[in-house]
Design an enzyme around this catalytic site. Structure first.
Site, PDB file in Angstrom:
ATOM      1  N   CYS A  45       7.857 -66.822   2.274  1.00  9.68           N
ATOM      2  CA  CYS A  45       7.803 -67.663   1.184  1.00  9.68           C
ATOM      3  C   CYS A  45       6.958 -67.752   0.648  1.00  9.68           C
ATOM      4  O   CYS A  45       6.857 -67.285  -0.855  1.00  9.68           O
ATOM      5  CB  CYS A  45       7.335 -69.085   1.156  1.00  9.68           C
ATOM      6  SG  CYS A  45       8.642 -69.927   2.732  1.00  9.68           S
ATOM      7  N   HIS A  69       4.704 -72.796  -4.531  1.00  7.08           N
ATOM      8  CA  HIS A  69       6.303 -73.184  -3.603  1.00  7.08           C
ATOM      9  C   HIS A  69       6.490 -74.841  -2.904  1.00  7.08           C
ATOM     10  O   HIS A  69       6.105 -75.777  -2.625  1.00  7.08           O
ATOM     11  CB  HIS A  69       5.787 -72.148  -2.530  1.00  7.08           C
ATOM     12  CG  HIS A  69       6.673 -72.458  -1.137  1.00  7.08           C
ATOM     13  ND1 HIS A  69       7.910 -71.580  -1.297  1.00  7.08           N
ATOM     14  CD2 HIS A  69       6.442 -73.239   0.119  1.00  7.08           C
ATOM     15  CE1 HIS A  69       8.729 -72.341  -0.613  1.00  7.08           C
ATOM     16  NE2 HIS A  69       7.712 -72.252   0.533  1.00  7.08           N
ATOM     17  N   ASN A 129      14.079 -75.969  -0.513  1.00 10.43           N
ATOM     18  CA  ASN A 129      13.646 -74.527   0.094  1.00 10.43           C
ATOM     19  C   ASN A 129      14.282 -73.454  -0.165  1.00 10.43           C
ATOM     20  O   ASN A 129      14.459 -73.495   0.920  1.00 10.43           O
ATOM     21  CB  ASN A 129      12.217 -74.735   1.356  1.00 10.43           C
ATOM     22  CG  ASN A 129      10.974 -73.371   1.500  1.00 10.43           C
ATOM     23  OD1 ASN A 129      11.578 -73.052   0.690  1.00 10.43           O
ATOM     24  ND2 ASN A 129      10.496 -73.748   2.446  1.00 10.43           N
TER      25      ASN A 129
END
Length: 362
Positions: A117, A257, A287
């Site tokens: 990520c 994020h 996500n």
């Protein structure tokens, strides 16, 4: 020649047409909209279906095509493509090579970068370093993942979290004081037990047993990851702000994020930035791992102004994390294919807006 900076000059993006909402999710696994919203903050997520396309390269090809059309950049002027992804189409060839070939970028070389990520943060710094070297003038940096390809839809704790999507930015050389000014990137190698996909690599090769044991899906210990994410993202943002003498009043946007809405809120509180200066799209994008940061830019582009001071931050498997400081280089409203009406309540639905973005409608 003066100091060379690497500035973003355009953003492209693409998300799949199919939208999986929490109501449908509750028919797949034992969960509910209330449970998901309270713990994660995701209402809907885009899922790439086989009938629409296959692989991360499909989404990135669409995003890069849009970027080239928006910026009117000559494909022959692109010198490199860096792809940040955890879900490459294949072990080899690289996803970057497929994106380059699909878009006819015959003068570009490229490679994949895997930092989970945090991948787009790392890739932006890589792109900026290539440009600062003086050897390259125009580079495309992509971030995105086909997370549904490794999501276990029998695991109620992880399957509501993830979605699919990809976005990219054009980075170019400039002598002006705009662009990526500083990065603070870290990895400690301590996070395997808490966040991983156990099988599929050379340490645990695919077999009937690994498939039967469902080892080819994301495994996450949510509480541990949450704690490390909040601490490390907050510390990284504080570090980058202090190194560049930035106060909370200087920061136009924080781009975190999109892992969990509670993480984003906690990071904002820790650094004293009001939440209306924090880019958040997790509620409708979920996500997308390496795609979350550039997809935020893609969506918020109409609100970005030349000179805006922006801090990016991310946390991912490894554990890997960091923060970057950027001075934005253009007024986002200059691109006609970005309908600012989306931001006016009731003028255009979110679904219509994404349809326009996918198709590049003016």
């Amino acid at each position: 020649m003066g100091k060379i900076n690497a500035v973003i000059t355009g953003v492209g993006g693409w998300v799949p047409t199919y939208i999986l909402d929490n109501e449908e999710m509750s028919t797949i696994v034992d969960t509910s909209d209330e449970w998901i919203m309270e713990r994660i903050g995701v209402k809907t997520r885009h899922i790439l279906k086989p009938e629409e396309g296959a692989g991360t390269s499909f989404m990135m090809t669409k995003a890069v095509k849009q970027l080239l059309e928006k910026t009117q950049a000559d494909p022959d002027s692109i010198e490199a493509v860096i792809v940040a992804t955890t879900t490459p189409d294949y072990h080899f060839p690289s996803t970057a090579s497929l994106v380059i070939g699909n878009n006819g970028l015959k003068n570009a070389y490229g490679y994949d970068l895997e930092a989970a990520c945090a991948g787009f943060l790392y890739a932006m710094e890589q792109g900026a370093c290539l440009i600062r070297s003086g050897l390259y003038k125009r580079i495309i940096v992509c971030g995105g993942d086909h997370m549904s390809s490794m999501t276990n839809y029998q695991d109620r704790n992880t399957c509501p979290i993830f979605g699919d999507g990809a976005a990219c930015v054009m980075m170019e050389a400039t002598e002006e004081e705009y662009g990526l000014m500083d990065s603070y990137l870290r990895v400690d190698g301590k996070g395997y037990e808490n966040l991983h996909m156990a099988a599929g690599g050379s340490a645990c090769m695919p077999s009937h047993e690994t498939v039967d044991q469902r080892l080819h899906f994301v495994y996450q210990e949510g509480r541990t990851v949450f704690k490390h994410a909040v601490t490390n993202m907050s510390n990284a943002v504080s570090t980058i702000a202090q190194r560049n003498n930035l106060t909370k009043d200087d920061i136009a946007w924080v781009v975190p994020h999109q892992a969990n809405v509670r993480i984003e809120s906690a990071v904002a509180r820790r650094i004293g930035v009001e939440e209306d200066h924090v880019m958040i799209n997790i509620d409708h994008m979920a996500n997308t791992s390496g795609g979350t940061l550039p997809l935020c830019l893609w969506e918020y582009e109409p609100q970005l102004k030349k000179g805006d001071k922006i801090i990016f931050t991310a946390f991912g498997a490894g554990f890997s994390w960091g923060a970057s400081y950027m001075i934005w280089g253009y007024d986002g409203s200059k691109f006609a294919d970005t309908p600012a009406e989306f931001y006016k309540e009731g003028t255009i639905s979110r679904e219509e807006w994404y349809a326009k973005r996918r198709n590049g409608d003016k």
